[in-house]
Design a protein around this motif. Structure first.
Motif, PDB file in Angstrom:
ATOM      1  N   TRP A 127       3.147  -1.514   8.884  1.00  0.00           N
ATOM      2  CA  TRP A 127       4.064  -2.764   8.824  1.00  0.00           C
ATOM      3  C   TRP A 127       4.698  -2.652  10.161  1.00  0.00           C
ATOM      4  O   TRP A 127       5.786  -3.020  10.209  1.00  0.00           O
ATOM      5  CB  TRP A 127       4.998  -2.384   7.602  1.00  0.00           C
ATOM      6  N   GLU A 140       8.737  -2.399  10.362  1.00  0.00           N
ATOM      7  CA  GLU A 140       9.478  -2.490   8.845  1.00  0.00           C
ATOM      8  C   GLU A 140       9.368  -1.172   8.222  1.00  0.00           C
ATOM      9  O   GLU A 140       8.247  -0.780   7.789  1.00  0.00           O
ATOM     10  CB  GLU A 140       8.778  -3.616   8.225  1.00  0.00           C
ATOM     11  N   ARG A 141      10.370  -0.641   7.844  1.00  0.00           N
ATOM     12  CA  ARG A 141      10.343   0.570   6.887  1.00  0.00           C
ATOM     13  C   ARG A 141       9.723   1.624   7.695  1.00  0.00           C
ATOM     14  O   ARG A 141       9.145   2.652   7.080  1.00  0.00           O
ATOM     15  CB  ARG A 141       9.851   0.420   5.560  1.00  0.00           C
ATOM     16  N   ASN A 183       4.615  -8.669   6.157  1.00  0.00           N
ATOM     17  CA  ASN A 183       5.514  -9.851   6.655  1.00  0.00           C
ATOM     18  C   ASN A 183       5.138 -10.458   7.968  1.00  0.00           C
ATOM     19  O   ASN A 183       5.335  -9.833   8.986  1.00  0.00           O
ATOM     20  CB  ASN A 183       6.868  -9.427   6.306  1.00  0.00           C
ATOM     21  N   LYS A 262       0.196 -10.794   2.085  1.00  0.00           N
ATOM     22  CA  LYS A 262       1.330 -11.012   1.154  1.00  0.00           C
ATOM     23  C   LYS A 262       1.500 -12.418   1.013  1.00  0.00           C
ATOM     24  O   LYS A 262       2.317 -12.899   1.857  1.00  0.00           O
ATOM     25  CB  LYS A 262       2.275 -10.220   1.819  1.00  0.00           C
ATOM     26  N   GLU A 266       8.406 -12.392  -1.453  1.00  0.00           N
ATOM     27  CA  GLU A 266       9.831 -12.336  -0.654  1.00  0.00           C
ATOM     28  C   GLU A 266       9.675 -13.286   0.472  1.00  0.00           C
ATOM     29  O   GLU A 266       9.959 -12.850   1.568  1.00  0.00           O
ATOM     30  CB  GLU A 266       9.623 -11.047  -0.143  1.00  0.00           C
ATOM     31  N   ARG A 299      -2.408  -8.803  -1.946  1.00  0.00           N
ATOM     32  CA  ARG A 299      -1.268  -7.877  -2.576  1.00  0.00           C
ATOM     33  C   ARG A 299      -0.756  -8.585  -3.758  1.00  0.00           C
ATOM     34  O   ARG A 299      -0.603  -9.828  -3.894  1.00  0.00           O
ATOM     35  CB  ARG A 299      -0.071  -7.556  -1.641  1.00  0.00           C
ATOM     36  N   LYS A 340       0.737  -2.054  -6.091  1.00  0.00           N
ATOM     37  CA  LYS A 340       1.491  -0.915  -5.746  1.00  0.00           C
ATOM     38  C   LYS A 340       1.688   0.033  -7.141  1.00  0.00           C
ATOM     39  O   LYS A 340       1.469  -0.383  -8.158  1.00  0.00           O
ATOM     40  CB  LYS A 340       3.213  -1.397  -5.381  1.00  0.00           C
ATOM     41  N   ASP A 345       8.769  -0.821  -7.132  1.00  0.00           N
ATOM     42  CA  ASP A 345       8.867  -0.862  -5.549  1.00  0.00           C
ATOM     43  C   ASP A 345       8.973   0.769  -4.995  1.00  0.00           C
ATOM     44  O   ASP A 345      10.012   0.762  -4.515  1.00  0.00           O
ATOM     45  CB  ASP A 345       9.956  -1.641  -5.002  1.00  0.00           C
ATOM     46  N   GLU A 373      10.253   4.889   2.467  1.00  0.00           N
ATOM     47  CA  GLU A 373      11.427   3.949   2.223  1.00  0.00           C
ATOM     48  C   GLU A 373      12.535   4.556   1.207  1.00  0.00           C
ATOM     49  O   GLU A 373      13.798   4.558   1.765  1.00  0.00           O
ATOM     50  CB  GLU A 373      10.737   2.760   1.675  1.00  0.00           C
TER      51      GLU A 373
HETATM   52  O1  GCW Z   1       9.209  -1.942  -0.504  1.00  0.00           O
HETATM   53  C1  GCW Z   1       9.931  -3.313   0.022  1.00  0.00           C
HETATM   54  C2  GCW Z   1      10.298  -3.302   1.128  1.00  0.00           C
HETATM   55  C3  GCW Z   1       9.997  -4.412   1.979  1.00  0.00           C
HETATM   56  C4  GCW Z   1       8.412  -4.596   2.206  1.00  0.00           C
HETATM   57  C5  GCW Z   1       8.020  -4.910   0.631  1.00  0.00           C
HETATM   58  C6  GCW Z   1       6.382  -4.998   0.397  1.00  0.00           C
HETATM   59  C7  GCW Z   1       6.987  -5.262   3.919  1.00  0.00           C
HETATM   60  O2  GCW Z   1      11.665  -3.204   1.169  1.00  0.00           O
HETATM   61  O3  GCW Z   1      10.283  -4.215   3.572  1.00  0.00           O
HETATM   62  O4  GCW Z   1       7.920  -5.677   2.985  1.00  0.00           O
HETATM   63  O5  GCW Z   1       8.377  -3.850  -0.233  1.00  0.00           O
HETATM   64  O6  GCW Z   1       5.704  -4.080   0.129  1.00  0.00           O
HETATM   65  O7  GCW Z   1       5.867  -6.190   0.897  1.00  0.00           O
END
Ligand code: GCW
Length: 657
Positions: A127, A140-141, A183, A262, A266, A299, A340, A345, A373
């Motif tokens: 990410w 990210e994360r 993202n 993605k 979000e 995804r 996932k 999440d 995360e």
């Molecule tokens: O776990 C969440 C995270 C986001 C992440 C999203 C995802 C990349 O908080 O930061 O974005 O999942 O998996 O797309």
């Protein structure tokens, strides 16, 4: 340790292999890699058998084109070992099997073992952003510094860390890497076009390790990059744009792997804007990559992130199933729907996603998160392999039916979000290296025992001089083995999830997400807690499972304790199968969890002077933070529930009512 930590591949001569002869037969760039590795390990390397009848080499590696290219057989006779691989990648993986054997004292072990990757696709997702994002930072994360691929708004000039990363990943059998964040912001979108020459440099560093590069792409690319006014998947100009773009990518990178997307999630763009569905969107890209043998990882992480917390009918856990399962059978062959492991999440405890078993006519991949995360962000030592193994072993149709690992094996395989950055230890917390190692090993063989993987990683990592210090090994094993359960015990109880600080997701905030738009609620009141996801009285999520799980989860009599609050809203006085009440369980686990961290701190302190100083100091400092944080979790969670319920701790311990 000087400079960058070598992770599990010790530099220089490898005891057992060094000084010996290796015969590595065949002509392939990957075999050249193997020869270079054997030389670096201190072996004398030949490419063809000596004709003068000299003694057989200690190590012989050849290819017989039988079996899958990545598979290999190892035959030892106590003094020598022969590796016969199905292809060049199998020779590479076979070499690293020898390195593992050398580290664990099994180098020339008599007998033959066969090794095949169970998952046909084994990909790590990064990410990473090219630019530093104002909120999310560069990765990210990411909890291990900046990106190893990008710096100062562009692909790094010096890609030596990427080369080393490829080597580490090859040693655990990973064969694909997606280098940028799902993202996809404006700058990162251009990797697909303007930056191709630089992306090709990254691909060139990974190629000697048998690793193919993938890019995350924006569904709006035809607009953002192509100057079109639409990215409608059924528009002929959009289709042509993607085809031409893919052609250019493969012209620059002949072994390019494919795209990760993605979409409609979000805030990312997707096909919904045009009244199209996810199959329309994914098949658009499939058409573009098909000629090149590419893949589209699409995804399934799609849900309403602008929910009204007052609305009790919308359940985020239901979303992926509701969106995707009606599309089963419509996805093109090149499409992998990436799911996932849980329906929410990456929480420390979730049921296994019902989507994994609900799309028999689709290539489905399991997505795990190596980056921690919601599991301590590489400040807490949390060994995740036991959790992953539970997911891989879950049999959606009940005992005796194929487990998740089998459902994904020949279809979409397995994917995970990497935990690596430009940190000197790669993973911030040196012990978090174990998670990356274990992910690769489980992706290769889902039946490996997490405790055995841990020992293997320890043996490869904690050498001192020519041997492993058994006491160090025992302490590290003890510290990590049950660390996932420890983390679970001092954070959100009984599968309820979240309770983290909004935004950063680090540290406790019991009501942090309770009135948010993200669909992440626990519904604690003075009488009880939990989310009613039953068919009878709740959101109906339990009904997304086939029998026997829908009944198992539906009923208070059979739902496993650890998932109780994921499926049911119960009074604090509800009695668990364990015999404890919910409220007493919360108190007991939170005290026990924080105490267990105290023991981890003490155990590590005993290793001072016995492990590398830099490793010792970094782990010591992280454990101090874990200890502080675990106490904070314990006290906030216990105090919150004492205040809500008014029920005191049966053992009268300190809670701050
Ligand atoms: O776990 C969440 C995270 C986001 C992440 C999203 C995802 C990349 O908080 O930061 O974005 O999942 O998996 O797309």
């Amino acid at each position: 340790m000087n400079g960058v930590h070598p992770m599990w591949l010790r530099p220089g001569p490898i005891p057992g292999l060094a000084g010996g002869d290796a015969l590595i037969e065949g002509d392939d760039p990957l075999l050249d890699t193997v020869r270079a590795e054997a030389r670096a390990a201190g072996m004398h390397v030949a490419e063809a058998a000596a004709s003068d009848g000299a003694l057989a080499p200690q190590v012989r590696i050849s290819i017989d084109r039988a079996g899958t290219p990545a598979g290999f057989a190892v035959t030892g006779d106590g003094e020598r070992t022969v590796v016969v691989a199905g292809g060049a990648s199998g020779a590479l993986y076979g070499w690293f099997e020898l390195v593992r054997r050398a580290a664990t004292g099994r180098l020339h072990e008599p007998g033959t073992t066969r090794h095949e990757p169970t998952q046909a696709v084994r990909i790590l997702d990064h990410w990473d952003n090219v630019d530093v994002h104002p909120v999310m930072g560069q990765v990210e994360r990411g909890y291990a510094g900046g990106s190893i691929f990008f710096d100062a708004g562009r692909v790094r000039d010096d890609l030596s860390r990427v080369h080393e990363y490829g080597r580490l990943l090859a040693s655990i059998g990973i064969d694909r890497v997606a280098i940028n964040n799902v993202n996809v912001h404006a700058r990162e979108a251009r990797l697909l076009t303007d930056d191709l020459a630089d992306v090709a440099r990254i691909a060139a560093e990974l190629r000697p390790w048998g690793i193919r590069l993938h890019l995350s792409v924006s569904f709006a690319s035809p607009i953002v990059l192509g100057g079109l006014e639409t990215s409608d998947p059924l528009d002929a100009r959009v289709r042509a744009w993607w085809r031409e773009t893919a052609d250019r990518v493969w012209a620059a990178i002949p072994d390019f792997g494919g795209f990760v997307v993605k979409a409609d999630s979000e805030g990312q763009p997707g096909p919904f804007a045009y009244g199209r569905d996810h199959a329309d969107g994914a098949n658009l890209l499939a058409e573009a990559v098909a000629l090149h043998g590419g893949l589209v990882h699409w995804r399934a992480f799609v849900y309403n992130h602008a929910q009204d917390w007052r609305d009790r009918t919308t359940d985020r856990a239901r979303a992926a199933f509701d969106h995707f399962t009606p599309l089963d059978g419509r996805f093109a062959d090149q499409v992998i729907v990436q799911v996932k492991h849980g329906p929410m999440d990456f929480q420390v405890r979730e049921p296994v996603s019902p989507v994994l078993a609900a799309m028999p006519r689709t290539r489905v991949a399991l997505e795990l998160q190596v980056t921690q995360e919601y599991t301590g962000q590489q400040r807490h030592a949390v060994y995740l392999a036991p959790m992953w193994r539970e997911v891989l072993d879950f049999a959606p149709f009940g005992a005796g039916s194929p487990p998740v690992a089998d459902l994904t094996a020949t279809g979409g395989g397995i994917a995970a979000v990497s935990n690596v950055g430009d940190d000197a230890f790669w993973t911030g917390h040196p012990l978090a290296q174990a998670n990356l190692y274990a992910f690769g090993r489980l992706a290769w063989d889902a039946t490996l025992d997490p405790a055995a993987i841990l020992d293997e990683w320890i043996a490869l990592t904690f050498w001192s001089g020519a041997s492993l210090d058994r006491e160090v090994a025992a302490v590290v094993h003890e510290l990590l083995d049950a660390s996932w359960q420890t983390y679970e015990s001092y954070t959100a109880p009984l599968g309820v999830g979240f309770m983290v600080t909004p935004g950063t997701h680090y540290g406790p905030s019991v009501d942090g997400y309770e009135y948010s738009p993200w669909g992440t609620y626990h519904f604690a009141d003075r009488d009880g807690i939990g989310v009613d996801r039953t068919v009878a009285t709740g959101t109906g999520y339990a009904g997304q499972y086939p029998p026997p799980w829908r009944e198992t989860y539906e009923s208070l009599d059979t739902v496993p304790d650890e998932l109780l609050l994921f499926f049911h809203h119960v009074p604090y006085t509800h009695r668990l199968h364990s015999g404890s009440t919910v409220i007493q369980h919360i108190y007991d686990t939170h005290f026990a969890g924080a105490d267990a961290v105290d023991a981890m701190v003490a155990a590590w302190a005993s290793l001072e002077g016995r492990v590398d100083d830099a490793v010792f100091a970094r782990v010591r400092d992280r454990l101090a933070e874990q200890q502080r944080s675990a106490r904070e979790w314990r006290d906030q969670v216990n105090t919150y529930f004492l205040r809500k319920s008014g029920i005191p701790d049966g053992r009268g311990r300190a809670i701050f009512a």
